[in-house]
Design a protein around this motif. Structure first.
Motif, mmCIF file in Angstrom:
data_model
loop_
_atom_site.group_PDB
_atom_site.id
_atom_site.type_symbol
_atom_site.label_atom_id
_atom_site.label_comp_id
_atom_site.label_asym_id
_atom_site.label_seq_id
_atom_site.Cartn_x
_atom_site.Cartn_y
_atom_site.Cartn_z
ATOM 1 N N LEU A 17 30.625 39.459 27.529
ATOM 2 C CA LEU A 17 30.316 40.053 28.923
ATOM 3 C C LEU A 17 29.006 40.703 28.984
ATOM 4 N N ASP A 18 28.106 40.358 29.709
ATOM 5 C CA ASP A 18 26.844 40.915 30.026
ATOM 6 C C ASP A 18 26.636 41.636 31.239
ATOM 7 N N GLU A 19 26.824 43.003 30.972
ATOM 8 C CA GLU A 19 26.796 43.775 32.211
ATOM 9 C C GLU A 19 27.716 43.252 33.290
ATOM 10 N N PRO A 20 28.653 43.274 32.864
ATOM 11 C CA PRO A 20 30.055 42.685 33.887
ATOM 12 C C PRO A 20 30.057 43.495 35.061
ATOM 13 N N VAL A 30 33.485 33.983 37.322
ATOM 14 C CA VAL A 30 32.845 33.487 35.989
ATOM 15 C C VAL A 30 33.874 33.721 34.640
ATOM 16 N N LEU A 31 34.601 34.930 34.831
ATOM 17 C CA LEU A 31 35.311 34.976 33.655
ATOM 18 C C LEU A 31 36.708 34.153 33.395
ATOM 19 N N ALA A 32 37.071 33.888 34.720
ATOM 20 C CA ALA A 32 38.150 32.875 34.942
ATOM 21 C C ALA A 32 37.942 31.675 34.361
ATOM 22 N N ARG A 33 36.534 31.313 34.784
ATOM 23 C CA ARG A 33 36.093 29.928 33.972
ATOM 24 C C ARG A 33 36.133 29.709 32.756
ATOM 25 N N TRP A 34 35.703 30.745 32.005
ATOM 26 C CA TRP A 34 35.697 30.714 30.407
ATOM 27 C C TRP A 34 37.071 30.835 29.702
ATOM 28 N N LEU A 35 38.090 31.671 30.601
ATOM 29 C CA LEU A 35 39.626 31.592 30.125
ATOM 30 C C LEU A 35 40.104 30.390 30.219
ATOM 31 N N LEU A 86 30.644 32.861 27.782
ATOM 32 C CA LEU A 86 29.553 33.821 28.349
ATOM 33 C C LEU A 86 29.614 34.186 29.900
ATOM 34 N N VAL A 87 29.867 35.242 30.138
ATOM 35 C CA VAL A 87 29.643 35.876 31.417
ATOM 36 C C VAL A 87 28.206 36.390 31.627
ATOM 37 N N PRO A 88 27.292 35.708 32.024
ATOM 38 C CA PRO A 88 25.867 36.259 31.906
ATOM 39 C C PRO A 88 25.484 37.226 32.746
ATOM 40 N N GLU A 89 24.319 37.957 32.675
ATOM 41 C CA GLU A 89 23.906 39.339 33.214
ATOM 42 C C GLU A 89 23.707 39.119 34.571
ATOM 43 N N ASP A 90 23.091 37.979 35.003
ATOM 44 C CA ASP A 90 22.903 37.474 36.499
ATOM 45 C C ASP A 90 23.887 36.775 37.004
ATOM 46 N N ARG A 91 24.788 37.171 37.885
ATOM 47 C CA ARG A 91 25.771 36.130 38.224
ATOM 48 C C ARG A 91 25.486 35.117 39.275
ATOM 49 N N LYS A 92 24.384 35.539 40.131
ATOM 50 C CA LYS A 92 23.920 34.780 41.171
ATOM 51 C C LYS A 92 23.151 33.796 40.593
ATOM 52 N N VAL A 93 22.181 34.043 39.501
ATOM 53 C CA VAL A 93 21.148 32.908 39.218
ATOM 54 C C VAL A 93 21.801 32.284 37.939
ATOM 55 N N GLN A 94 22.491 32.893 36.832
ATOM 56 C CA GLN A 94 22.911 32.163 35.812
ATOM 57 C C GLN A 94 24.517 31.927 35.803
ATOM 58 N N GLY A 95 25.310 32.772 36.752
ATOM 59 C CA GLY A 95 26.651 32.296 36.488
ATOM 60 C C GLY A 95 27.232 31.217 37.637
ATOM 61 N N GLY A 111 17.452 43.599 22.795
ATOM 62 C CA GLY A 111 17.915 42.351 22.296
ATOM 63 C C GLY A 111 19.266 41.947 22.557
ATOM 64 N N ARG A 112 20.161 42.501 23.136
ATOM 65 C CA ARG A 112 21.406 42.531 23.262
ATOM 66 C C ARG A 112 21.759 41.212 24.049
ATOM 67 N N SER A 113 21.197 40.958 25.242
ATOM 68 C CA SER A 113 21.290 39.663 25.905
ATOM 69 C C SER A 113 21.012 38.503 25.076
ATOM 70 N N GLU A 114 19.961 38.813 24.510
ATOM 71 C CA GLU A 114 19.412 37.678 23.818
ATOM 72 C C GLU A 114 20.095 37.084 22.735
ATOM 73 N N VAL A 115 20.918 38.214 21.874
ATOM 74 C CA VAL A 115 21.981 37.838 20.858
ATOM 75 C C VAL A 115 22.953 36.871 21.557
ATOM 76 N N ALA A 116 23.339 37.422 22.613
ATOM 77 C CA ALA A 116 24.497 36.612 23.227
ATOM 78 C C ALA A 116 24.328 35.297 23.518
ATOM 79 N N GLU A 117 22.962 35.141 24.233
ATOM 80 C CA GLU A 117 22.585 33.714 24.425
ATOM 81 C C GLU A 117 22.311 32.877 23.374
ATOM 82 N N ALA A 118 22.004 33.455 22.352
ATOM 83 C CA ALA A 118 21.885 32.653 21.188
ATOM 84 C C ALA A 118 22.847 32.270 20.669
ATOM 85 N N LEU A 119 24.333 32.962 20.718
ATOM 86 C CA LEU A 119 25.414 32.814 20.151
ATOM 87 C C LEU A 119 26.037 31.647 21.289
#
Lengths: 501, 361
Positions: free
Chosen positions: A419-422, A405-410, A332-341, A291-299
């Motif tokens: 950061l999800d599995e950065p 992706v990190l630069a984007r949010w900064l 949020l720097v998501p888990e799958d950078r190619k699909v979600q990031g 449930g870790r990624s799920e919590v991050a996505e909810a936030l």
């Protein structure tokens, strides 16, 4: 005896890069031979060349002393070479049996003979000790099971040489163990294995010989026993890794940036509460599905059914969309950078400004100059290596994509970074670099929420670690107490004296 | 260390920028085809002055081609925007017909009208009808989560049928005030009507600016390139996808106004089959049906290419029964050449990049 495989002068060019340059080494028959190197070193390219998936630009390949030229995978298979891919290389819409018999469907008068096909599939699966129902559709299988089918197909086709491309990258610990056992059995049958990987423990455990590639060039080929991990890493990155992990956690934590209480999402997580202060790295440990990624996505406002109280700098907020999250300074720097990031075909600059394009525009007209300036600034701060701000994201390496992706949010002004599995799928050097950036972020007064499945990474970077199991927080471990064993016990739900749950 | 200063190439930049632009291949094809037609067409004597006039390269033929191309191009720009977003709009021909007949009926019911009022009311009707169609398409595509190919295939027939029923299949004349605008000579000679050409250019410019320079245009590319990453970046993916169908329909409405005004009437069978010409224009212009790639200028050039091929068949007195066969073949060829050419250019650029001392990476 002639080597099973002899590479001589292998060269392969891609648009913009030389993937392999004049690579030459031998693979002894019946050995398990590791090919390692950082991402982009050319190790997968070499495997694909051998398996006929791509063709070389120069050089020769000899099998058992005879020169061969494979222009497609079918030719390689006929020559006794098969490859087990990282990602699914089979037809997801067909059954296991159909996939195993794809090349030569048993048929009678042009009609597929189903009983014969299932029987053959059962034999092939049994051969590699896989206990799978041949009638199951491929899409139902786990990654590990799909891999088993690939191996069964490879062995069944009579392959004497099998290339494994980072086979454990998406396997659990247990699944990896069964793979190691299977590799042992293959070896006992005299199959030569070319094992492409950059994971130290498995290389040392499985392989007799190791070849190191760096930037497309051959560095060395030596018996594994003559090296240690440190030396191998040094060979891979071409320099001494000063410090694998940064030693942050110097300054005292600052104001409370984020406080969550009773966050619940039926079926995913329940009653999650924690707080995050400026200057802290809060680690989330847990098994996949905890449930870790799920919590991050909810936030981050991506789960409309999550309920609970979220406070940003003391103020109660409602985060119903990523835009709300951005407004409150959460990235949020998501888990799958190619699909979600990332939008891979778009330029680096366009990907950086994507969430806040309206802010670099005057009355809807984008200012490319402002975008470039902003991108250049953040690329500089995060040490992103890109030939320009105009390259397509697809051309950046994994570590640099992650930093983008990190630069984007900064650049968006986030103070809380999730950061999800950065460091998943980035190479050793880039990993150390990312760790340094994460450390720096915390030191600069950001609050970092770090989700990682690599325990050493969590332990070394985090100020505190929350442990998740089955959607609940089952423990909080302070940095000084954190050991891999303690975390593992909490994650798996085993009894432990030191658990604080 | 991030951005080495871009090498300065001042002098030959204009020519090389053109050669490197995504439109280079298409432009080259147009020029070669145009030159070939000019060469092969022969000439005739002007009945008044006796001067020799090329049968292809003359003002009348060129303006006629621009007029023919304008409706495909206007709708093609809209279609390109939809295609970039990863969707497709097959209903544009039907939207054209419905907007045209609705306008004609409204103007007939409201007659007599002051010329300026007639034009304004006519344009407003076309745009309103097409706006409604676009919103309907968008809401269904986004809300029902059905593939846009199916939704717009459905609305294509429904809207065409609606046009047929409401107009009772009549051909309805529109006030001459509209024709006066659409056929305004603007100082050119007799029987030369540059207005459709100008509208086509204007739509292309607006479309290009929208796609390349606005926030919304950027969002369209992002959603087409990777909808999931766009969602994670906080984009309103549904709203953006709805928007592109509205724009596509509005383009069809504008084309319908121009068409009805130019030809003086509207019927429910107008623009029959145009959706395919329009998609072809966008695709010949290099738009990728998998989304994330395309350009408004290219769509217009694609429309011009298709019309030029058609014109070539007439100019060369080829059997017009073969028109579709030739256009179909030419479309496939154009796309194949474009893809090969793009790959060839990429490879050449790659070789150059490797030959030069490479940038830090």
């Amino acid at each position: 005896m002639a080597p099973a495989v002899r590479f001589t002068g292998i060269t392969k060019r891609y648009p913009g890069v030389v993937a392999l340059h004049d690579v030459a080494f031998d693979v002894a028959a019946g050995s398990c031979h590791a090919v390692c190197g950082e991402n982009g070193a050319g190790k997968s390219t070499l495997g694909k060349l051998l398996a006929g998936i791509i063709t070389r630009d120069a050089g020769t390949i000899e099998l058992d002393g005879r020169e061969v030229r494979f222009d497609d995978p079918a030719a390689a298979l006929a020559g006794g070479v098969a490859m087990v891919h990282q990602e699914l290389a089979l037809c997801a819409n067909l059954t296991v049996a159909e996939n195993l018999c794809l090349g030569r469907m048993p048929s009678r008068g042009g009609f597929v003979s189903w009983p014969a096909m299932r029987e053959r599939a059962r034999v092939l699966l049994g051969d590699v000790g896989a206990n799978l129902d041949p009638a199951r559709p491929m899409s139902d299988l786990s990654v590990a099971e799909q891999q088993l089918v690939q191996i069964a197909a490879a062995v069944g086709s009579g392959a004497r040489i099998i290339v494994f491309d980072e086979p454990t990258s998406s396997l659990s610990e247990g699944e990896a163990e069964s793979l190691y056992a299977l590799l042992g059995r293959l070896k006992a049958r005299g199959v030569t294995v070319l094992y492409v990987s950059h994971r130290m423990p498995e290389i040392f455990r499985l392989c007799d010989t190791v070849t190191v590639l760096r930037d497309g060039a051959h560095v060395t080929t030596v018996p594994t026993a003559t090296l240690d991990e440190r030396e191998l890493v040094r060979q891979m990155i071409g320099r001494e890794l000063g410090q694998y992990f940064p030693s942050h956690v110097g300054g005292a934590p600052g104001e409370e940036l984020l406080s969550v209480s009773g966050l619940t999402r039926p079926g995913r997580f329940r009653d999650v509460s924690f707080s995050l202060r400026a200057g802290e790295v809060l680690g989330f440990a847990g098994l996949v599905g905890a449930g870790r990624s799920e919590v991050a996505e909810a936030l981050f406002g991506l789960d409309a059914r999550a309920t609970g109280e979220v406070r940003v700098r003391g103020e109660l907020v409602r985060i119903g969309s990523p835009r709300d999250a951005m407004k409150h300074g959460i990235g949020l720097v998501p888990e799958d950078r190619k699909v979600q990031g990332l939008v891979l075909p778009m330029k680096a600059r366009e990907n950086v400004t994507l969430p806040f394009a309206d802010r670099v525009a005057r009355r809807t007209w984008m200012s490319h100059a402002a975008e470039k300036a902003l991108t250049t600034e953040w690329f500089g701060r995060l040490k992103v290596r890109a030939s320009s701000t105009e390259v397509a994201c697809a051309e950046l390496s994994g570590g640099n994509q992650q930093k983008l992706v990190l630069a984007r949010w900064l650049a968006a002004g986030s103070r809380v970074l999730m950061l999800d599995e950065p460091t998943r799928g980035v190479d050793v050097g880039a990993k150390a670099e990312l760790h340094a950036r994460i450390d720096q972020l915390a030191a600069d007064g950001h609050g970092v929420l770090l989700i990682s499945s690599e325990l050493p990474e969590l332990i070394n970077l985090s100020t505190r670690i929350l442990v998740f199991r089955n959607g609940r927080v089952v423990g909080e471990v302070a940095r000084v107490e954190a050991t891999q064993e303690l975390l593992m016990r909490l994650m798996a739900g085993l009894p432990s004296h030191a658990a604080t749950a | 260390m991030t951005t080495p200063p871009t090498p300065n190439v001042p002098a030959r930049s204009a020519a090389s920028a053109l050669a490197r632009s995504p439109q280079a291949g298409l432009l080259a094809v147009l020029l070669v085809l145009g030159a070939g037609l000019t060469f092969a067409a022969g000439s005739h004597a002007d009945p008044l002055t006796g001067a020799s006039i090329n049968n292809f390269l003359n003002v009348h033929t060129l303006i006629q081609m621009a007029t023919d191309a304008s409706s495909f191009a206007i709708m093609g720009v809209g279609a390109t925007i939809v295609i970039i977003s990863g969707g497709i709009d097959l209903s544009v021909g039907a939207v054209y017909a419905l907007a045209g007949v609705t306008m004609a009926m409204v103007l007939r019911a409201a007659a007599p009208l002051d010329p300026a009022v007639a034009v304004a009311l006519g344009l407003a009707t076309c745009l309103l009808v097409s706006l409604a169609c676009g919103v309907a398409n968008g809401i269904m595509v986004v809300g029902l989560d059905v593939h846009p190919f199916i939704i717009t295939l459905g609305t294509m027939w429904m809207l065409r049928g609606l046009a047929f029923v409401t107009s009772k299949a009549e051909s309805i004349l529109v006030p001459s005030a509209l024709t006066a605008v659409a056929k305004a000579p603007l100082g050119l000679g007799t029987a030369l009507y540059p207005v459709p050409l100008l509208v086509m250019i204007a739509v292309t410019v607006v479309g290009t600016a929208y796609l390349a320079r606005t926030v919304m245009g950027r969002h369209v590319f992002a959603v087409g390139g990777n909808p999931e990453a766009s969602r994670f970046a906080g984009l309103h993916v549904g709203r953006i996808r709805l928007g592109v169908y509205v724009l596509s329909s509005l383009a069809a409405g504008l084309a319908a106004f121009m068409g009805a005004a130019f030809y003086g009437s509207a019927t429910s069978s107008d623009a029959n089959g145009y959706e395919l010409y329009v998609v072809a224009s966008a695709v010949v212009g290099g738009a990728s049906l998998s989304g994330g790639k395309g350009s408004a200028l290219s769509a217009t050039l694609g429309a011009i290419l298709i019309v030029m091929i058609r014109q070539g068949i007439r100019t060369l007195h080829l059997d017009q029964n073969y028109e579709w066969i030739i256009i179909g073949g030419a479309m496939v060829l154009a796309v194949v050449f474009d893809q090969r050419g793009t790959r060839w250019l990429a490879r050449r650029a790659a070789k150059n990049a490797v030959a030069r001392p490479s940038s830090p990476q």
